[in-house]
Write an enzyme that holds these catalytic residues in place. Structure first.
Site, short mmCIF file in Angstrom:
data_model
loop_
_atom_site.label_atom_id
_atom_site.label_comp_id
_atom_site.label_asym_id
_atom_site.label_seq_id
_atom_site.Cartn_x
_atom_site.Cartn_y
_atom_site.Cartn_z
N ARG A 26 44.85 87.26 34.80
CA ARG A 26 44.35 85.91 35.06
C ARG A 26 43.02 85.73 34.34
NH1 ARG A 26 48.78 85.52 36.32
NH2 ARG A 26 49.75 84.60 38.17
N GLU B 151 39.65 79.59 37.97
CA GLU B 151 40.66 80.64 37.77
C GLU B 151 41.95 79.99 37.30
OE1 GLU B 151 44.35 82.62 39.00
OE2 GLU B 151 43.47 80.86 39.97
N CYS C 289 47.29 74.16 35.35
CA CYS C 289 47.14 73.99 33.90
C CYS C 289 48.00 72.81 33.44
CB CYS C 289 47.58 75.26 33.18
SG CYS C 289 47.41 75.22 31.40
N ARG D 43 48.92 91.86 36.71
CA ARG D 43 48.68 90.43 36.93
C ARG D 43 47.42 90.02 36.17
NH1 ARG D 43 50.80 87.42 40.97
NH2 ARG D 43 49.89 85.37 41.36
#
Length: 427
Positions: A234, A188, A141, A232
């Site tokens: 995502r 992802e 990112c 987690r």
């Protein structure tokens, strides 16, 4: 109203997430035939049953004699989490790119690559990549700059994503999609991609994929807690070249409160698991003492947590027992292990997870497995697993995408190549 019994076929079809209408279209069978199979009035084609088992996740391996259902490329591949998942539904990887040398070492130790693993994707000519159906990418990112766009437009310079994302790694993904026009893609990233740079980053990404590249796109933030004992989250962004009846909204997500607990992935230390140096040693397979925190580090972490509690902050360590769910494993885990510490009996200080337990926590190994090869140091292993995807989550995403991938592939190939269902139904 007449009630029909639940059949093995209907259970598999529902579990695979494919509608009767879609199944009829993929197999070339009429809907009436599918309904008869659904109701148990006639026996379904056994080969189509086998394919449904694959899509439903009941068969996660393909026969080596069968042709792949589709091809894909693996960009920003890391240690192969996306690849592992998409191979499980019958895909074949034809190209890999990963810049980190240590990640490439782990990747090549675990996958039978019949192609070279390329380094920096910025040095790869998109036209040199073999033909493929699906693009996979867990891209980093980065903020995008839109300063000067109007001026560049007036000068006839690049515009759109060629301008907005130039110099970022997403640009490499977008350029590959633009040049090669795959049937589908899956991207992802971390959950915060949506809010990164006050939302500007995500807006540019979605505009690029939808408006400039012309793909039908759906996205969803998914928590891995339903599959692995780890919180987690995502974001997964799926796109299809042609109009596709695909959405993440109807994806079956396991109840996170009913997911596995961390005790399922820990070394049992009771002799039921063979020792695996350097992680476990001795007759009972006890975790090596090197993973136990030193008195100095444990005291530091406790004082650090106390200081932040007094300030009203939530910072601190995460201490887990067998019935708990872990925090997110991060790439910084090698530093002090503070986000996931395991309680120990006998007055011992808590310990870090071993790299093998990290492999299980991330789904590269089954809860009691040890087949994933870890050829690197503990420091590198912690970084690699912390940066990776939870494999069972991506397997579920891949299975959910499979019907649309096959349909998009057929459409892109002008229906010259039969789908796997047509092959199964007409063989």
């Amino acid at each position: 109203m007449k009630l029909y019994k639940v059949t093995a076929f209907s259970q598999l079809r529902e579990k695979s997430g494919i509608s009767i209408k879609s199944l009829a279209g993929l197999t070339g069978k009429c809907e009436r035939t599918i309904y008869r199979w659904e109701r148990g009035e006639t026996n379904p084609d056994p080969k189509i049953m086998e394919e449904l088992k694959l899509m439903a996740g009941e068969t996660l391996t393909k026969s080596p004699n069968k042709s792949p259902f589709f091809s894909f490329i693996d960009l920003f591949a890391g240690i192969g989490g996306l690849r592992k998942a998409f191979e499980s539904i019958g895909g074949k990887c034809v190209f890999t790119s990963e810049w980190d040398k240590a990640c490439r070492q782990t990747y090549q130790a675990n996958f039978d690559c019949d192609h070279e693993v390329a380094g920096d994707i910025r040095e790869v000519d998109p036209d040199s990549v073999p033909d493929f159906d699906v693009l996979l990418a867990g891209f980093p990112c980065q903020p995008f700059s839109i300063a000067g766009v109007s001026k560049k437009n007036s000068l006839g310079m690049p515009h759109g994503f060629h301008c907005d994302t130039q110099g970022t790694l997403f640009f490499e993904v977008a350029q590959m999609i633009e040049r090669r026009r795959p049937a589908a893609f899956l991207l992802e990233n971390v959950k915060n991609l949506v809010s990164h740079d006050k939302g500007k980053t995500f807006r540019i990404i979605m505009k690029t994929l939808k408006e400039e590249l012309g793909y039908t796109v759906s996205y969803r933030v998914i928590d891995a807690k339903g599959w692995v004992p780890q919180h987690r989250e995502r974001i997964f962004i799926a796109g299809f070249r042609n109009d596709a009846d695909f959405t993440f909204d109807d994806m079956d997500i396991p109840d996170p409160h009913e997911g596995p607990k961390i005790g399922t992935i820990l070394h049992p230390e009771n002799g039921t698991e063979e020792e695996e140096p350097p992680y476990t040693v001795g007759e009972y397979g006890e975790v090596s003492k090197k993973y136990t925190l030193s008195d100095r580090l444990w005291e530091y972490l406790q004082n650090y947590a106390k200081k932040h509690r007094e300030r009203g902050n939530g910072f601190g360590y995460g201490l887990c027992g067998p019935n708990d769910v872990a925090r997110t494993l991060s790439a910084r885990y090698y530093k002090d292990g503070s986000e996931i510490l395991i309680r120990q009996d006998g007055g011992k200080n808590p310990r870090r997870l071993t790299p093998r337990e990290c492999a299980r926590l991330m789904g590269f190994d089954k809860p009691d497995g040890r087949s994933f090869v870890i050829p690197v140091s503990d420091t590198q292993a912690y970084k690699q697993f912390g940066n990776s995807v939870a494999v069972p989550v991506v397997e579920a995403v891949a299975r959910h995408m499979l019907p649309s991938i096959l349909e998009a592939r057929r459409h892109q190939n002008h229906i010259e190549q039969p789908s796997l269902f047509e092959v199964a139904g007409n063989a």
